[in-house]
Structures are given as C-alpha cells and as structure tokens.
Design a protein around this motif. Structure first.
Motif, PDB file in Angstrom:
ATOM      1  N   GLY A   1       3.017 -10.733   7.960  1.00 40.57           N
ATOM      2  CA  GLY A   1       3.427  -9.651   8.858  1.00 40.57           C
ATOM      3  C   GLY A   1       3.003  -8.154   8.480  1.00 40.57           C
ATOM      4  O   GLY A   1       2.360  -7.245   9.178  1.00 40.57           O
ATOM      5  N   PHE A   2       3.022  -7.792   7.039  1.00 44.58           N
ATOM      6  CA  PHE A   2       2.841  -6.741   6.414  1.00 44.58           C
ATOM      7  C   PHE A   2       1.405  -6.558   6.609  1.00 44.58           C
ATOM      8  O   PHE A   2       0.753  -5.269   7.034  1.00 44.58           O
ATOM      9  CB  PHE A   2       3.056  -6.563   5.078  1.00 44.58           C
ATOM     10  CG  PHE A   2       4.477  -6.756   4.788  1.00 44.58           C
ATOM     11  CD1 PHE A   2       5.595  -6.549   5.833  1.00 44.58           C
ATOM     12  CD2 PHE A   2       4.929  -7.127   3.623  1.00 44.58           C
ATOM     13  CE1 PHE A   2       6.798  -6.850   5.315  1.00 44.58           C
ATOM     14  CE2 PHE A   2       6.354  -7.415   3.074  1.00 44.58           C
ATOM     15  CZ  PHE A   2       7.316  -7.414   4.161  1.00 44.58           C
ATOM     16  N   VAL A   3       0.467  -7.558   6.270  1.00 42.25           N
ATOM     17  CA  VAL A   3      -1.038  -7.498   6.359  1.00 42.25           C
ATOM     18  C   VAL A   3      -1.484  -7.161   7.860  1.00 42.25           C
ATOM     19  O   VAL A   3      -2.266  -6.369   8.182  1.00 42.25           O
ATOM     20  CB  VAL A   3      -1.485  -8.433   5.609  1.00 42.25           C
ATOM     21  CG1 VAL A   3      -2.831  -8.679   5.671  1.00 42.25           C
ATOM     22  CG2 VAL A   3      -1.210  -8.747   4.353  1.00 42.25           C
ATOM     23  N   ARG A   4      -0.607  -8.036   8.730  1.00 41.81           N
ATOM     24  CA  ARG A   4      -1.043  -8.011  10.136  1.00 41.81           C
ATOM     25  C   ARG A   4      -0.911  -6.544  10.347  1.00 41.81           C
ATOM     26  O   ARG A   4      -1.789  -5.863  11.560  1.00 41.81           O
ATOM     27  CB  ARG A   4      -0.232  -8.637  10.917  1.00 41.81           C
ATOM     28  CG  ARG A   4      -0.658  -8.689  12.376  1.00 41.81           C
ATOM     29  CD  ARG A   4       0.191  -9.708  13.185  1.00 41.81           C
ATOM     30  NE  ARG A   4      -0.040 -11.160  12.869  1.00 41.81           N
ATOM     31  CZ  ARG A   4       0.906 -12.022  12.188  1.00 41.81           C
ATOM     32  NH1 ARG A   4       1.799 -11.402  11.702  1.00 41.81           N
ATOM     33  NH2 ARG A   4       0.051 -13.164  11.652  1.00 41.81           N
ATOM     34  N   THR A   5       0.291  -5.818  10.104  1.00 39.57           N
ATOM     35  CA  THR A   5       0.386  -4.545  10.755  1.00 39.57           C
ATOM     36  C   THR A   5      -0.551  -3.359  10.128  1.00 39.57           C
ATOM     37  O   THR A   5      -1.212  -2.530  10.658  1.00 39.57           O
ATOM     38  CB  THR A   5       1.809  -3.927  10.263  1.00 39.57           C
ATOM     39  OG1 THR A   5       2.622  -4.732  10.696  1.00 39.57           O
ATOM     40  CG2 THR A   5       2.035  -2.413  10.688  1.00 39.57           C
ATOM     41  N   ALA A   6      -1.007  -3.736   8.922  1.00 40.85           N
ATOM     42  CA  ALA A   6      -2.061  -2.820   8.179  1.00 40.85           C
ATOM     43  C   ALA A   6      -3.560  -2.974   8.545  1.00 40.85           C
ATOM     44  O   ALA A   6      -4.089  -2.202   8.708  1.00 40.85           O
ATOM     45  CB  ALA A   6      -1.946  -3.006   6.797  1.00 40.85           C
TER      46      ALA A   6
ATOM     47  N   ALA B   1      -1.585  -9.874  -3.768  1.00 46.77           N
ATOM     48  CA  ALA B   1      -2.719  -8.731  -3.894  1.00 46.77           C
ATOM     49  C   ALA B   1      -2.978  -8.221  -2.177  1.00 46.77           C
ATOM     50  O   ALA B   1      -2.891  -7.057  -2.174  1.00 46.77           O
ATOM     51  CB  ALA B   1      -4.194  -9.297  -4.183  1.00 46.77           C
ATOM     52  N   ALA B   2      -2.846  -9.234  -1.345  1.00 47.97           N
ATOM     53  CA  ALA B   2      -2.930  -8.968   0.026  1.00 47.97           C
ATOM     54  C   ALA B   2      -1.787  -8.022   0.431  1.00 47.97           C
ATOM     55  O   ALA B   2      -1.826  -6.964   1.248  1.00 47.97           O
ATOM     56  CB  ALA B   2      -3.220 -10.199   0.796  1.00 47.97           C
ATOM     57  N   GLY B   3      -0.545  -8.430   0.008  1.00 48.22           N
ATOM     58  CA  GLY B   3       0.342  -7.808   0.459  1.00 48.22           C
ATOM     59  C   GLY B   3       0.544  -6.323  -0.246  1.00 48.22           C
ATOM     60  O   GLY B   3       0.891  -5.362   0.371  1.00 48.22           O
ATOM     61  N   LEU B   4       0.104  -6.224  -1.397  1.00 43.68           N
ATOM     62  CA  LEU B   4      -0.121  -4.802  -2.250  1.00 43.68           C
ATOM     63  C   LEU B   4      -1.083  -4.048  -1.296  1.00 43.68           C
ATOM     64  O   LEU B   4      -1.053  -2.740  -1.516  1.00 43.68           O
ATOM     65  CB  LEU B   4      -0.441  -5.003  -3.418  1.00 43.68           C
ATOM     66  CG  LEU B   4       0.932  -5.590  -4.391  1.00 43.68           C
ATOM     67  CD1 LEU B   4       0.083  -5.806  -5.868  1.00 43.68           C
ATOM     68  CD2 LEU B   4       1.958  -4.812  -4.391  1.00 43.68           C
ATOM     69  N   ALA B   5      -2.204  -4.620  -0.652  1.00 46.36           N
ATOM     70  CA  ALA B   5      -3.171  -3.906  -0.301  1.00 46.36           C
ATOM     71  C   ALA B   5      -2.443  -3.261   1.025  1.00 46.36           C
ATOM     72  O   ALA B   5      -2.826  -2.280   1.410  1.00 46.36           O
ATOM     73  CB  ALA B   5      -4.318  -4.650   0.140  1.00 46.36           C
ATOM     74  N   ALA B   6      -1.729  -4.142   1.756  1.00 51.56           N
ATOM     75  CA  ALA B   6      -0.824  -3.537   2.929  1.00 51.56           C
ATOM     76  C   ALA B   6      -0.006  -2.545   2.748  1.00 51.56           C
ATOM     77  O   ALA B   6       0.020  -1.337   3.371  1.00 51.56           O
ATOM     78  CB  ALA B   6      -0.045  -4.649   3.561  1.00 51.56           C
ATOM     79  N   ALA B   7       0.703  -2.462   1.401  1.00 52.21           N
ATOM     80  CA  ALA B   7       1.409  -1.422   1.010  1.00 52.21           C
ATOM     81  C   ALA B   7       0.765  -0.177   0.726  1.00 52.21           C
ATOM     82  O   ALA B   7       1.209   0.947   0.809  1.00 52.21           O
ATOM     83  CB  ALA B   7       2.167  -2.065  -0.456  1.00 52.21           C
ATOM     84  N   VAL B   8      -0.650  -0.237   0.029  1.00 55.92           N
ATOM     85  CA  VAL B   8      -1.135   0.962  -0.161  1.00 55.92           C
ATOM     86  C   VAL B   8      -1.410   1.682   1.223  1.00 55.92           C
ATOM     87  O   VAL B   8      -1.397   2.868   1.124  1.00 55.92           O
ATOM     88  CB  VAL B   8      -2.561   0.457  -0.885  1.00 55.92           C
ATOM     89  CG1 VAL B   8      -3.592   1.664  -1.002  1.00 55.92           C
ATOM     90  CG2 VAL B   8      -2.204  -0.130  -2.220  1.00 55.92           C
ATOM     91  N   THR B   9      -1.988   0.999   2.229  1.00 52.51           N
ATOM     92  CA  THR B   9      -2.138   1.437   3.560  1.00 52.51           C
ATOM     93  C   THR B   9      -0.941   2.063   4.296  1.00 52.51           C
ATOM     94  O   THR B   9      -0.899   3.057   4.820  1.00 52.51           O
ATOM     95  CB  THR B   9      -2.934   0.389   4.310  1.00 52.51           C
ATOM     96  OG1 THR B   9      -3.999   0.105   3.768  1.00 52.51           O
ATOM     97  CG2 THR B   9      -3.274   0.869   5.698  1.00 52.51           C
ATOM     98  N   LEU B  10       0.165   1.015   4.314  1.00 45.64           N
ATOM     99  CA  LEU B  10       1.250   1.562   5.142  1.00 45.64           C
ATOM    100  C   LEU B  10       2.153   2.348   4.479  1.00 45.64           C
ATOM    101  O   LEU B  10       2.799   3.356   4.937  1.00 45.64           O
ATOM    102  CB  LEU B  10       2.190   0.038   5.449  1.00 45.64           C
ATOM    103  CG  LEU B  10       1.265  -0.728   6.154  1.00 45.64           C
ATOM    104  CD1 LEU B  10       2.036  -2.223   6.480  1.00 45.64           C
ATOM    105  CD2 LEU B  10       0.840  -0.115   7.594  1.00 45.64           C
ATOM    106  N   LEU B  11       2.195   2.322   2.982  1.00 42.32           N
ATOM    107  CA  LEU B  11       3.394   3.526   2.256  1.00 42.32           C
ATOM    108  C   LEU B  11       2.741   4.675   1.545  1.00 42.32           C
ATOM    109  O   LEU B  11       3.215   5.277   1.002  1.00 42.32           O
ATOM    110  CB  LEU B  11       4.073   2.421   1.610  1.00 42.32           C
ATOM    111  CG  LEU B  11       4.715   1.134   1.881  1.00 42.32           C
ATOM    112  CD1 LEU B  11       5.327   0.586   0.463  1.00 42.32           C
ATOM    113  CD2 LEU B  11       5.708   1.492   2.742  1.00 42.32           C
ATOM    114  N   ARG B  12       1.069   4.349   1.668  1.00 43.10           N
ATOM    115  CA  ARG B  12       0.349   5.423   0.730  1.00 43.10           C
ATOM    116  C   ARG B  12       1.223   5.707  -0.664  1.00 43.10           C
ATOM    117  O   ARG B  12       1.476   6.591  -1.051  1.00 43.10           O
ATOM    118  CB  ARG B  12       0.490   6.812   1.492  1.00 43.10           C
ATOM    119  CG  ARG B  12       0.104   6.740   2.971  1.00 43.10           C
ATOM    120  CD  ARG B  12      -1.361   6.497   2.948  1.00 43.10           C
ATOM    121  NE  ARG B  12      -1.834   6.415   4.388  1.00 43.10           N
ATOM    122  CZ  ARG B  12      -3.092   6.205   4.796  1.00 43.10           C
ATOM    123  NH1 ARG B  12      -3.794   5.942   3.879  1.00 43.10           N
ATOM    124  NH2 ARG B  12      -3.369   6.070   6.134  1.00 43.10           N
ATOM    125  N   SER B  13       1.198   4.284  -1.248  1.00 42.06           N
ATOM    126  CA  SER B  13       1.898   4.395  -2.452  1.00 42.06           C
ATOM    127  C   SER B  13       1.047   4.101  -3.432  1.00 42.06           C
ATOM    128  O   SER B  13       0.113   3.253  -3.688  1.00 42.06           O
ATOM    129  CB  SER B  13       3.042   3.068  -2.627  1.00 42.06           C
ATOM    130  OG  SER B  13       3.409   2.944  -3.987  1.00 42.06           O
TER     131      SER B  13
END
Length: 384
Positions: free
Chosen positions: A62-67, A312-324
């Motif tokens: 779901g995180f990856v889908r949103t991102a 790794a895919a989840g973290l890539a989504a975190a980079v995009t969605l959280l700007r972390s």
C-alpha cells in the motif's frame, strides 16, 4: 502490548535458533559485524515503517502504491506473498522441527516442523485478535528464556572464541549479512498489522530495545560455536539436565511466534482468500523441498533476498512520502543485501517482470473460487 508482541514475534523469530551458526559458518566471529550493522539499520527501517503505517494503509504494498502507483506495488506484494512468507514459514518451521527433535532425543524434524505452521494457520483462521492475545504470552515466555540463557553463558565467553576473527575474509561479512537479514526482516510483516492496534511508535521503541539486547547477547555468546543447534547449547549450560524440554518449548515458541505474524500480515495482502492461498503455497513448497532435499541455508537466503527487496521498496516509498533522510540512508544500506545474494537476486527480478501475469492468474482463480462458493450456497438454500 499486543502490537509489541506481534512486532517482536515477527522480528525475533526462529532465525535465532540457526542463523548464528549459519553466519559464523559464512564469516567466522566477524559475523558480529554483520549483526551490529543490521541492528543499527533496524532503527531507521523500523521508524520509517512505523511512520508510514501511521499515515497510510495497506502495508508495504500500500505504501508503494501510494508513492509510485499500482504497477510498482504489484511485484512488492508478490515478493512478500509468493516468496517471503512461504520460504520464511517453511525455513522457520524446519529449524523449529530440528530443535524440537534434538531436544526430545528423536523424532522426525520435518514432521514436527509441519505441525508448527499448522498450529499458526489454525490460530489465524480463528481470528487475528485471538492469535495476538496468545502471542503476548508466548513472546513474554520466550524473552525470559533467552535472557536466562544469555546471562548464564556470558561468563563463559573468552577472547579465544573470537580467533581468528575473519577466517574467510572481510567480504564474507556481506554474505553473513544476507542470511542474517532474515532475522531483521519482520518490520515489513508487522507493518501490515500496524493499523489493527494502537500506538505503533511505542511498540516500535519497545521492540527495538528487546531485539537489540537479545540479538547482541546471542551473537556474542555464540560467536565461537560450530554447533548446528547453538541455542540448545546455551540453554544446556543454563538449565543443565532439564534443558531438553526447555529447548523444545523455546524452539516451538520462537517458530510459532514468527510464523503467526507472517501469516497474519501475508494473508491481508492476498485478499479474501489470502490465508487459504498461503496454505496452498506452503504445502506445495514443503512437498518440493522434502522431495528435492533443498538445504535450509538456501531456503533462508531465498526468503532473505525477497524480504530485502520488499524492505527496499518500502523504504523507497518512505523517501518519497516522508521526505526522510534516514529512510534514504536505510534504503542505500538495504540494497547492499541483494547485491551479495548472487544468483538468488533473479528471484525478485523474475517476479517483478511476471507480476502482471501473476495478477491476472490470481484474479481468475479468485473468481472461480467465489463462483463455486456462491453455487454451493445457492444449492444449500434450494435443498433446504
């Protein structure tokens, strides 16, 4: 407390029964560096998945889908559902079966191993909330056993246990990290459950503390061992002649806890018939593994490679969605794990390419199952 138990059950799984030995075989005492590096990596990974779970639904897919959209999310879901969960469940079950058989002084490890996931499937069919309550008790008992084992063995650790420190060279630390990643990959499974319970941040902090203490303690006390059942040796020193039943209980708790959480998280990705699909996948994989005598190390490495890709895919989504920035650092580190996986990297790559076809097959099977279920219900009504 329930969410903490689910997190600990996912991260602190049956890997602690055998991974210390596999890591030591790969890198010698230098495997301690892999343990320490993965523990440090767990902090930004755990924080990233917790923050994503608070703001978005649907777990890692779901995180990856949103991102990034549906096309990017499909392979992530299949990496976890088709590979990570079945291979992780079977690998953990065989490890647990080996320990229980060793502790009981006989028995078929494979048969015992099959019974453990059967119990976890039954718990999940009974309902997530029921299995979560049971896990609070299981994780508490498990933590006590491990603390006692570590405390009893720390005085026996000697400098000679760490010599030679890197008998297979420094690159072997990377190979040890691949197999050890299985022991640190529960965050993406637990991330699928974060919205079922309250206060995921507190659960994350508690889990990080518990995992750090127990993993470092086990890594140090088993660094010099060549045993295939290192935890059995630790508990033997702690409990003496009564260690055998204790080892059997500890192995069963570790295995059940991790399998329970992975099945709960994976079933949600599979939709309406997700748990039944996992039952079929695990059954087929078990039959193939026993028929072809697939090595435990191979099962663990396949699961680790797929789960590293999911992370790794989840973290890539975190980079995009959280700007972390911490998520970006964790992503860079996590991508090193598949880099040391060799030919096994083909597993997530092939699934990524085949994801659209797999999705079509899954929809057709689900439609047929639903149609048959509807026909059975209508037939039952007409006969009554």
């Amino acid at each position: 407390m329930k969410l903490t138990a689910m997190y600990v059950g996912a991260v602190l799984g049956p890997g602690v029964l055998v991974l210390p030995a596999l890591a030591t075989e790969a890198a010698g005492p230098a495997s301690l560096l892999a343990w320490a590096a993965l523990l440090a990596l767990s902090v930004p990974v755990a924080v990233s998945f917790t923050r994503l779970g608070e703001r978005h639904r649907g777990g890692v897919a779901g995180f990856v889908r949103t991102a990034f959209g549906d096309r990017a999310a499909r392979p992530v879901a299949w990496w976890f559902y088709l590979v990570g969960v079945p291979f992780g469940v079977l690998g953990g079950a065989l490890v647990g079966g080996r320990y229980v058989a060793h502790a009981l002084g006989g028995g078929d490890p494979a048969l015992i191993g099959v019974l453990l996931p059967a119990a976890a499937f039954a718990a999940n069919y009974a309902g997530l909330r029921v299995s979560a309550r049971a896990q609070v008790l299981l994780v508490g008992l498990l933590a006590v056993l491990l603390v006692v084992a570590i405390a009893a063995n720390v005085p026996h650790v000697a400098p000679d246990d760490f010599q030679p420190f890197a008998p297979n060279g420094w690159l072997a630390v990377g190979h040890a990290a691949v197999v050890l990643f299985f022991a640190f990959s529960g965050w993406e499974a637990a991330g699928n459950l974060a919205d079922e319970f309250g206060d995921p941040r507190r659960a994350t902090r508690r889990t990080l503390v518990v995992v750090a203490v127990l993993y470092l303690g086990l890594a140090v006390t088993t660094a010099g061992t060549t045993s295939n059942v290192p935890l059995a040796d630790l508990l033997g020193r702690a409990f003496g002649p009564s260690a055998r039943p204790v080892v059997a209980v500890a192995a069963a708790l570790l295995t059940f806890g991790a399998i329970n959480t992975y099945l709960a998280g994976g079933a949600r990705l599979g939709g309406r018939h997700g748990l039944t699909g996992l039952l079929v996948l695990c059954g087929v994989l078990t039959a193939v593994t026993l028929r072809l005598h697939v090595e435990l190390d191979t099962l663990m490495r396949v699961a680790s490679t797929a789960l590293a890709a999911v992370t790794a895919a989840g973290l890539a989504a975190a980079v995009t969605l959280l700007r972390s920035r911490s998520a970006a650092f964790a992503l860079a580190c996590t991508t090193l794990v598949p880099a040391f996986s060799g030919v096994l990297l083909a597993v997530p790559l092939v699934i990524a390419v085949a994801a659209p076809a797999i999705a079509r097959v899954g929809r057709r099977v689900s439609a047929r199952v639903s149609a048959r279920a509807g026909s059975a219900v209508r037939a039952g009504r007409s006969s009554s």
